[in-house]
Design a protein around this motif. Structure first.
Motif, PDB file in Angstrom:
ATOM      1  N   THR A 166      77.902  12.269  55.043  1.00  0.00           N
ATOM      2  CA  THR A 166      77.137  12.638  53.855  1.00  0.00           C
ATOM      3  C   THR A 166      77.968  13.650  53.082  1.00  0.00           C
ATOM      4  OG1 THR A 166      76.023  14.546  54.871  1.00  0.00           O
ATOM      5  CG2 THR A 166      74.929  12.391  55.097  1.00  0.00           C
ATOM      6  N   GLY A 167      77.661  13.834  51.802  1.00  0.00           N
ATOM      7  CA  GLY A 167      78.331  14.897  51.076  1.00  0.00           C
ATOM      8  C   GLY A 167      78.580  14.617  49.617  1.00  0.00           C
ATOM      9  N   ILE A 168      79.214  15.595  49.001  1.00  0.00           N
ATOM     10  CA  ILE A 168      79.520  15.578  47.573  1.00  0.00           C
ATOM     11  C   ILE A 168      81.031  15.776  47.430  1.00  0.00           C
ATOM     12  CG2 ILE A 168      79.078  16.665  45.345  1.00  0.00           C
ATOM     13  CD1 ILE A 168      76.538  17.902  46.583  1.00  0.00           C
ATOM     14  N   ALA A 169      81.722  14.861  46.949  1.00  0.00           N
ATOM     15  CA  ALA A 169      81.363  13.692  46.175  1.00  0.00           C
ATOM     16  C   ALA A 169      81.768  12.422  46.937  1.00  0.00           C
ATOM     17  CB  ALA A 169      82.048  13.718  44.819  1.00  0.00           C
ATOM     18  N   THR A 170      81.062  11.364  46.616  1.00  0.00           N
ATOM     19  CA  THR A 170      81.322  10.072  47.234  1.00  0.00           C
ATOM     20  C   THR A 170      82.779   9.672  47.046  1.00  0.00           C
ATOM     21  OG1 THR A 170      79.070   9.499  46.563  1.00  0.00           O
ATOM     22  CG2 THR A 170      80.441   7.714  47.424  1.00  0.00           C
ATOM     23  N   SER A 171      83.303   9.886  45.840  1.00  0.00           N
ATOM     24  CA  SER A 171      84.678   9.483  45.524  1.00  0.00           C
ATOM     25  C   SER A 171      85.707  10.520  45.962  1.00  0.00           C
ATOM     26  CB  SER A 171      84.820   9.229  44.028  1.00  0.00           C
ATOM     27  OG  SER A 171      84.516  10.413  43.298  1.00  0.00           O
ATOM     28  N   GLY A 172      85.252  11.626  46.521  1.00  0.00           N
ATOM     29  CA  GLY A 172      86.152  12.678  46.975  1.00  0.00           C
ATOM     30  C   GLY A 172      86.130  12.798  48.481  1.00  0.00           C
ATOM     31  N   VAL A 173      85.379  13.781  48.973  1.00  0.00           N
ATOM     32  CA  VAL A 173      85.363  14.081  50.400  1.00  0.00           C
ATOM     33  C   VAL A 173      84.868  12.914  51.244  1.00  0.00           C
ATOM     34  CG1 VAL A 173      83.062  15.163  50.440  1.00  0.00           C
ATOM     35  CG2 VAL A 173      84.792  15.841  52.115  1.00  0.00           C
ATOM     36  N   LYS A 189      88.060  23.193  55.563  1.00  0.00           N
ATOM     37  CA  LYS A 189      89.154  22.287  55.228  1.00  0.00           C
ATOM     38  C   LYS A 189      89.924  22.857  54.050  1.00  0.00           C
ATOM     39  CE  LYS A 189      86.148  19.342  52.394  1.00  0.00           C
ATOM     40  NZ  LYS A 189      86.937  19.065  51.218  1.00  0.00           N
ATOM     41  N   ARG A 190      91.158  22.405  53.899  1.00  0.00           N
ATOM     42  CA  ARG A 190      92.019  22.953  52.847  1.00  0.00           C
ATOM     43  C   ARG A 190      92.319  21.945  51.746  1.00  0.00           C
ATOM     44  NH1 ARG A 190      90.831  27.885  54.604  1.00  0.00           N
ATOM     45  NH2 ARG A 190      91.752  28.318  56.616  1.00  0.00           N
ATOM     46  N   ARG A 191      91.837  20.724  51.905  1.00  0.00           N
ATOM     47  CA  ARG A 191      92.045  19.668  50.913  1.00  0.00           C
ATOM     48  C   ARG A 191      90.783  18.837  50.823  1.00  0.00           C
ATOM     49  NH1 ARG A 191      95.601  22.591  49.962  1.00  0.00           N
ATOM     50  NH2 ARG A 191      97.790  22.172  49.554  1.00  0.00           N
ATOM     51  N   VAL A 192      90.874  17.614  50.353  1.00  0.00           N
ATOM     52  CA  VAL A 192      89.695  16.790  50.088  1.00  0.00           C
ATOM     53  C   VAL A 192      89.071  16.279  51.382  1.00  0.00           C
ATOM     54  CG1 VAL A 192      88.817  14.758  48.881  1.00  0.00           C
ATOM     55  CG2 VAL A 192      90.576  16.173  47.804  1.00  0.00           C
ATOM     56  N   SER A 193      89.834  15.664  52.258  1.00  0.00           N
ATOM     57  CA  SER A 193      89.308  15.130  53.509  1.00  0.00           C
ATOM     58  C   SER A 193      88.823  16.265  54.414  1.00  0.00           C
ATOM     59  CB  SER A 193      90.391  14.334  54.248  1.00  0.00           C
ATOM     60  OG  SER A 193      89.986  14.045  55.571  1.00  0.00           O
ATOM     61  N   ALA A 194      87.738  16.008  55.136  1.00  0.00           N
ATOM     62  CA  ALA A 194      87.223  17.008  56.083  1.00  0.00           C
ATOM     63  C   ALA A 194      88.214  17.273  57.218  1.00  0.00           C
ATOM     64  CB  ALA A 194      85.889  16.555  56.647  1.00  0.00           C
ATOM     65  N   PHE A 195      89.177  16.382  57.413  1.00  0.00           N
ATOM     66  CA  PHE A 195      90.185  16.564  58.458  1.00  0.00           C
ATOM     67  C   PHE A 195      91.385  17.391  57.975  1.00  0.00           C
ATOM     68  CE2 PHE A 195      87.976  12.713  59.814  1.00  0.00           C
ATOM     69  CZ  PHE A 195      87.794  12.952  61.173  1.00  0.00           C
ATOM     70  N   ALA A 196      91.610  17.464  56.671  1.00  0.00           N
ATOM     71  CA  ALA A 196      92.834  18.052  56.120  1.00  0.00           C
ATOM     72  C   ALA A 196      92.844  19.575  56.245  1.00  0.00           C
ATOM     73  CB  ALA A 196      93.009  17.645  54.661  1.00  0.00           C
ATOM     74  N   GLY A 197      93.706  20.055  57.122  1.00  0.00           N
ATOM     75  CA  GLY A 197      93.857  21.492  57.313  1.00  0.00           C
ATOM     76  C   GLY A 197      92.738  22.126  58.119  1.00  0.00           C
ATOM     77  N   SER A 198      91.892  21.321  58.744  1.00  0.00           N
ATOM     78  CA  SER A 198      90.786  21.861  59.546  1.00  0.00           C
ATOM     79  C   SER A 198      90.996  21.500  61.019  1.00  0.00           C
ATOM     80  CB  SER A 198      89.451  21.287  59.067  1.00  0.00           C
ATOM     81  OG  SER A 198      89.248  19.975  59.560  1.00  0.00           O
ATOM     82  N   ASP A 199      90.119  22.023  61.853  1.00  0.00           N
ATOM     83  CA  ASP A 199      90.153  21.671  63.274  1.00  0.00           C
ATOM     84  C   ASP A 199      89.065  20.648  63.609  1.00  0.00           C
ATOM     85  OD1 ASP A 199      87.964  23.350  63.001  1.00  0.00           O
ATOM     86  OD2 ASP A 199      88.534  24.695  64.633  1.00  0.00           O
ATOM     87  N   LEU A 200      88.625  19.870  62.627  1.00  0.00           N
ATOM     88  CA  LEU A 200      87.541  18.912  62.833  1.00  0.00           C
ATOM     89  C   LEU A 200      87.855  17.922  63.953  1.00  0.00           C
ATOM     90  CD1 LEU A 200      84.811  17.702  62.112  1.00  0.00           C
ATOM     91  CD2 LEU A 200      85.967  16.366  60.320  1.00  0.00           C
ATOM     92  N   ASP A 201      89.039  17.346  63.951  1.00  0.00           N
ATOM     93  CA  ASP A 201      89.378  16.360  64.975  1.00  0.00           C
ATOM     94  C   ASP A 201      89.275  16.969  66.368  1.00  0.00           C
ATOM     95  OD1 ASP A 201      90.251  13.695  65.771  1.00  0.00           O
ATOM     96  OD2 ASP A 201      92.165  14.626  66.262  1.00  0.00           O
TER      97      ASP A 201
END
Length: 194
Positions: free
Chosen positions: A132-139, A106-118
């Protein structure tokens, strides 16, 4: 009635990130979730933040990632510096992907942002994410919001997430996330899928 196809999403558990959030109990607990998913036939997908050399995806206006442009390796950086940077951004070996597991960048905070996750999720028929992941308030927060807008079912493993601020973590997992997701613990989730 159709049965939801789940996937465990392990986000930003990279060496450099883990080093900034020292909690000796976190990685073993997260490993329990990863092992349970694998044993239960639930796909494990790893999301990592990463950029091309020179950070062409990063704007100087971006408050979170813009500092990379100022702190980037000087022109002509040697192979040792490159190897050190790759080691720092590698997925922590305690939860490293097994052969065949998907890793999205990914290219930003969300796992969807700039990635092919969707695309990966939809191609795999996955319609429910376990976050799951680090950080709760971020990703975790950013991915949860975007996944909810994309109509994915959601579960958050509260102790499979980590934040620098325990109070922020508590408010998110007890008050904010339950509005859009089931919130449970690693142990309770693992017991259900094994």
């Amino acid at each position: 009635m159709t049965v939801a196809q789940h996937a465990l999403l392990v986000m930003d558990v990279q060496r450099a990130v883990v080093d900034r959030y020292p909690d000796p109990a976190y990685l073993p607990r997260l490993r329990e979730a990863v092992d349970a998913a694998r044993a239960g036939g639930v796909p494990v997908i790893h999301a990592v933040v990463g950029f091309r050399p020179g950070y062409p995806e990063v704007s100087a206006r971006n408050r979170m990632f813009g500092g990379l442009l100022r702190a980037g390796a000087p022109a002509g950086a040697d192979a040792t510096a490159t190897a050190a940077a790759e080691r720092a951004t590698a997925i922590h070996p305690d939860i490293a992907p097994e052969p065949g597991e998907t890793v999205v960048t990914k290219r930003r905070v969300s796992a969807f942002a700039g990635s092919d996750l969707d695309m990966v999720l939809r191609a795999g028929g996955i319609d429910h994410l376990v976050l799951t992941g680090i950080a709760t308030s971020g990703v975790v927060l950013s991915t949860l919001r975007q996944a909810a807008d994309l109509d994915f079912g959601l579960t958050v493993l509260s102790d499979g997430c980590l934040d620098a601020d325990p109070e922020v973590h508590r408010v998110l997992t007890e008050k904010v996330f339950p509005q859009q997701a089931e919130v449970t613990t690693v142990a309770d989730w693992a017991a259900k899928i094994r």
